[in-house]
Scaffold this motif. Structure first.
Motif, PDB file in Angstrom:
ATOM      1  N   SER A   1      21.515  15.469  41.012  1.00 47.73           N
ATOM      2  CA  SER A   1      20.395  15.283  40.519  1.00 47.73           C
ATOM      3  C   SER A   1      19.238  16.120  41.361  1.00 47.73           C
ATOM      4  CB  SER A   1      20.066  13.934  40.482  1.00 47.73           C
ATOM      5  OG  SER A   1      19.998  13.203  41.645  1.00 47.73           O
ATOM      6  N   LEU A   2      17.987  16.529  40.998  1.00 47.67           N
ATOM      7  CA  LEU A   2      17.141  16.917  41.718  1.00 47.67           C
ATOM      8  C   LEU A   2      15.687  16.395  41.279  1.00 47.67           C
ATOM      9  CD1 LEU A   2      16.020  19.531  43.531  1.00 47.67           C
ATOM     10  CD2 LEU A   2      15.380  20.720  41.389  1.00 47.67           C
ATOM     11  N   HIS A   3      14.994  15.829  42.594  1.00 44.91           N
ATOM     12  CA  HIS A   3      13.734  15.098  42.369  1.00 44.91           C
ATOM     13  C   HIS A   3      12.668  16.070  43.027  1.00 44.91           C
ATOM     14  CE1 HIS A   3      15.436  11.691  40.513  1.00 44.91           C
ATOM     15  NE2 HIS A   3      15.440  10.980  41.518  1.00 44.91           N
ATOM     16  N   ARG A   4      11.451  16.131  42.400  1.00 46.31           N
ATOM     17  CA  ARG A   4      10.470  17.013  42.988  1.00 46.31           C
ATOM     18  C   ARG A   4       9.357  16.025  43.082  1.00 46.31           C
ATOM     19  NH1 ARG A   4      10.969  22.604  41.647  1.00 46.31           N
ATOM     20  NH2 ARG A   4      12.961  23.006  40.723  1.00 46.31           N
ATOM     21  N   VAL A   5       8.581  16.275  44.181  1.00 50.31           N
ATOM     22  CA  VAL A   5       7.223  15.325  44.605  1.00 50.31           C
ATOM     23  C   VAL A   5       6.435  16.160  45.197  1.00 50.31           C
ATOM     24  CG1 VAL A   5       8.834  13.084  44.797  1.00 50.31           C
ATOM     25  CG2 VAL A   5       8.505  14.687  46.696  1.00 50.31           C
ATOM     26  N   GLU A   6       5.209  15.820  45.249  1.00 55.15           N
ATOM     27  CA  GLU A   6       3.988  16.400  45.755  1.00 55.15           C
ATOM     28  C   GLU A   6       3.833  15.756  47.069  1.00 55.15           C
ATOM     29  OE1 GLU A   6       1.097  19.152  45.422  1.00 55.15           O
ATOM     30  OE2 GLU A   6       2.489  18.985  44.038  1.00 55.15           O
ATOM     31  N   TRP A   7       3.243  16.553  48.204  1.00 55.83           N
ATOM     32  CA  TRP A   7       3.402  16.170  49.382  1.00 55.83           C
ATOM     33  C   TRP A   7       2.531  17.192  50.267  1.00 55.83           C
ATOM     34  CZ3 TRP A   7       5.451  17.090  54.693  1.00 55.83           C
ATOM     35  CH2 TRP A   7       5.311  16.359  55.752  1.00 55.83           C
ATOM     36  N   ARG A   8       1.288  16.737  50.800  1.00 50.15           N
ATOM     37  CA  ARG A   8       0.596  17.431  51.463  1.00 50.15           C
ATOM     38  C   ARG A   8      -0.091  18.894  50.642  1.00 50.15           C
ATOM     39  NH1 ARG A   8       1.872  17.199  57.846  1.00 50.15           N
ATOM     40  NH2 ARG A   8       1.442  15.010  57.856  1.00 50.15           N
ATOM     41  N   GLY A   9      -0.127  18.515  49.422  1.00 52.61           N
ATOM     42  CA  GLY A   9      -0.508  19.663  48.469  1.00 52.61           C
ATOM     43  C   GLY A   9       0.453  20.652  48.290  1.00 52.61           C
ATOM     44  N   ARG A  10       1.775  20.484  48.406  1.00 48.88           N
ATOM     45  CA  ARG A  10       2.946  21.100  47.997  1.00 48.88           C
ATOM     46  C   ARG A  10       3.959  20.697  47.487  1.00 48.88           C
ATOM     47  NH1 ARG A  10       4.480  24.523  53.397  1.00 48.88           N
ATOM     48  NH2 ARG A  10       5.686  25.776  51.862  1.00 48.88           N
ATOM     49  N   GLU A  11       4.708  21.349  46.595  1.00 55.17           N
ATOM     50  CA  GLU A  11       5.896  20.446  45.931  1.00 55.17           C
ATOM     51  C   GLU A  11       6.863  20.641  46.760  1.00 55.17           C
ATOM     52  OE1 GLU A  11       7.905  20.628  41.495  1.00 55.17           O
ATOM     53  OE2 GLU A  11       7.098  22.379  42.281  1.00 55.17           O
ATOM     54  N   LEU A  12       7.659  19.506  46.849  1.00 59.66           N
ATOM     55  CA  LEU A  12       8.934  19.271  47.478  1.00 59.66           C
ATOM     56  C   LEU A  12      10.012  18.774  46.611  1.00 59.66           C
ATOM     57  CD1 LEU A  12       9.189  18.995  50.760  1.00 59.66           C
ATOM     58  CD2 LEU A  12       9.178  16.545  50.446  1.00 59.66           C
ATOM     59  N   MET A  13      11.217  19.362  46.846  1.00 59.70           N
ATOM     60  CA  MET A  13      12.263  18.906  46.007  1.00 59.70           C
ATOM     61  C   MET A  13      13.330  18.365  47.034  1.00 59.70           C
ATOM     62  SD  MET A  13      13.947  22.665  45.432  1.00 59.70           S
ATOM     63  CE  MET A  13      14.302  23.918  46.609  1.00 59.70           C
ATOM     64  N   VAL A  14      14.155  17.407  46.555  1.00 54.57           N
ATOM     65  CA  VAL A  14      15.135  16.388  47.213  1.00 54.57           C
ATOM     66  C   VAL A  14      16.304  16.466  45.959  1.00 54.57           C
ATOM     67  CG1 VAL A  14      15.918  14.301  47.986  1.00 54.57           C
ATOM     68  CG2 VAL A  14      13.366  14.945  48.081  1.00 54.57           C
ATOM     69  N   LEU A  15      17.313  17.270  46.750  1.00 56.15           N
ATOM     70  CA  LEU A  15      18.556  17.279  45.810  1.00 56.15           C
ATOM     71  C   LEU A  15      19.692  16.465  46.501  1.00 56.15           C
ATOM     72  CD1 LEU A  15      20.329  19.230  43.973  1.00 56.15           C
ATOM     73  CD2 LEU A  15      20.749  20.566  45.872  1.00 56.15           C
TER      74      LEU A  15
ATOM     75  N   ALA B   1       9.611  23.366  47.624  1.00 53.72           N
ATOM     76  CA  ALA B   1      10.280  24.001  46.104  1.00 53.72           C
ATOM     77  C   ALA B   1       9.617  25.309  46.053  1.00 53.72           C
ATOM     78  CB  ALA B   1       9.848  23.150  44.971  1.00 53.72           C
ATOM     79  N   GLN B   2       9.258  26.414  47.176  1.00 54.20           N
ATOM     80  CA  GLN B   2       8.963  27.630  46.876  1.00 54.20           C
ATOM     81  C   GLN B   2       9.845  28.667  47.484  1.00 54.20           C
ATOM     82  OE1 GLN B   2       5.245  26.720  49.157  1.00 54.20           O
ATOM     83  NE2 GLN B   2       4.028  26.610  47.315  1.00 54.20           N
TER      84      GLN B   2
ATOM     85  N   ARG C   1      14.095  37.401  52.577  1.00 56.31           N
ATOM     86  CA  ARG C   1      14.958  37.470  53.509  1.00 56.31           C
ATOM     87  C   ARG C   1      15.050  36.491  54.413  1.00 56.31           C
ATOM     88  NH1 ARG C   1      18.309  41.154  52.663  1.00 56.31           N
ATOM     89  NH2 ARG C   1      18.644  41.427  54.795  1.00 56.31           N
ATOM     90  N   ARG C   2      14.338  35.094  53.981  1.00 52.13           N
ATOM     91  CA  ARG C   2      14.394  33.980  54.893  1.00 52.13           C
ATOM     92  C   ARG C   2      14.871  32.825  53.960  1.00 52.13           C
ATOM     93  NH1 ARG C   2       8.830  32.843  56.078  1.00 52.13           N
ATOM     94  NH2 ARG C   2       8.335  33.998  54.005  1.00 52.13           N
ATOM     95  N   ASN C   3      15.505  31.791  54.828  1.00 50.15           N
ATOM     96  CA  ASN C   3      16.159  30.673  53.981  1.00 50.15           C
ATOM     97  C   ASN C   3      14.963  29.818  53.610  1.00 50.15           C
ATOM     98  OD1 ASN C   3      18.517  31.536  54.579  1.00 50.15           O
ATOM     99  ND2 ASN C   3      18.642  30.460  56.423  1.00 50.15           N
ATOM    100  N   LEU C   4      14.968  28.799  52.537  1.00 53.05           N
ATOM    101  CA  LEU C   4      13.961  27.959  52.187  1.00 53.05           C
ATOM    102  C   LEU C   4      13.406  27.155  53.497  1.00 53.05           C
ATOM    103  CD1 LEU C   4      15.436  26.600  48.920  1.00 53.05           C
ATOM    104  CD2 LEU C   4      13.726  28.293  49.195  1.00 53.05           C
ATOM    105  N   GLU C   5      12.252  26.790  53.442  1.00 55.46           N
ATOM    106  CA  GLU C   5      11.553  26.108  54.657  1.00 55.46           C
ATOM    107  C   GLU C   5      11.893  24.351  54.121  1.00 55.46           C
ATOM    108  OE1 GLU C   5       7.324  24.960  56.379  1.00 55.46           O
ATOM    109  OE2 GLU C   5       7.332  26.657  54.951  1.00 55.46           O
TER     110      GLU C   5
END
Length: 185
Positions: free
Chosen positions: A57-71, A118-119, A166-170
């Motif tokens: 499962s994947l949950h998306r939340v908003e934190w500090r103005g950016r979308e964050l995903m928890v897998l 999630a960007q 060319r970079r991994n997700l933050e």
């Protein structure tokens, strides 16, 4: 009016303009401090409960103005990452933005979970989750795909070789507190 008088007048005008500019700057700084967004590190910590997340499962939340995903990673996701590790651009995550303790194959502090913004790292496009079953027809193990240029990342957010990105997700700074992730604070 003599030359020295005109010079004095010129210097007085310049000095008054500089004083006026300084006054406007101070007033602007004070107003933005009173009425601006607090932002920064003063944001209260956010707690994400991991106990109710089933594998895959994947949950998306908003934190500090950016979308964050928890897998919550499933065994099939772990197997897909292990099988396709040779296709990654930076498999050891040496050039990644992540907490120091998350420099491991899963890029996580909470085994079995992956937390990231999630960007995509190419054009900051939103990401979609592609399960191993959906990706099998395309010949890759699955993971995340950005919606703009289709850059592929595995389930640990590591970018595949030959992609526009060319970079991994933050991965944000966080800590694990029992069965919760704590962001900030």
């Amino acid at each position: 009016m003599s030359a020295s008088d005109s010079r004095r007048l010129y210097l007085r005008v310049i000095l008054k303009l500089m004083g006026g500019g300084l006054l406007v700057f101070v007033l602007y700084a004070m107003a933005s401090g009173f009425f601006g967004d607090p932002g920064g590190d003063s944001v209260l910590p956010m707690h994400i409960d991991l106990a109710d997340m089933p594998p895959g499962s994947l949950h998306r939340v908003e934190w500090r103005g950016r979308e964050l995903m928890v897998l919550r990673r499933s065994p099939a996701m772990d197997a897909a990452d292990a099988a396709h590790e040779q296709r990654l651009y930076d498999p050891a995550s040496r050039w990644s933005v992540q907490p120091r303790d998350a420099r491991n194959p899963g890029r996580t502090l909470a085994p079995g979970y992956f937390i990231a913004y999630a960007q995509g790292t190419d054009l900051s496009c939103p990401l979609d989750l592609v399960t191993p079953e959906e990706a099998a027809a395309e010949g890759w193990g699955g993971g995340f795909v950005d919606r703009c240029r289709g850059s592929r990342y595995d389930f640990a957010g590591r970018v595949h070789d030959g992609q526009p990105a060319r970079r991994n997700l933050e991965v944000p700074a966080y800590r694990v507190d029992g069965s919760r992730i704590v962001l900030g604070g």
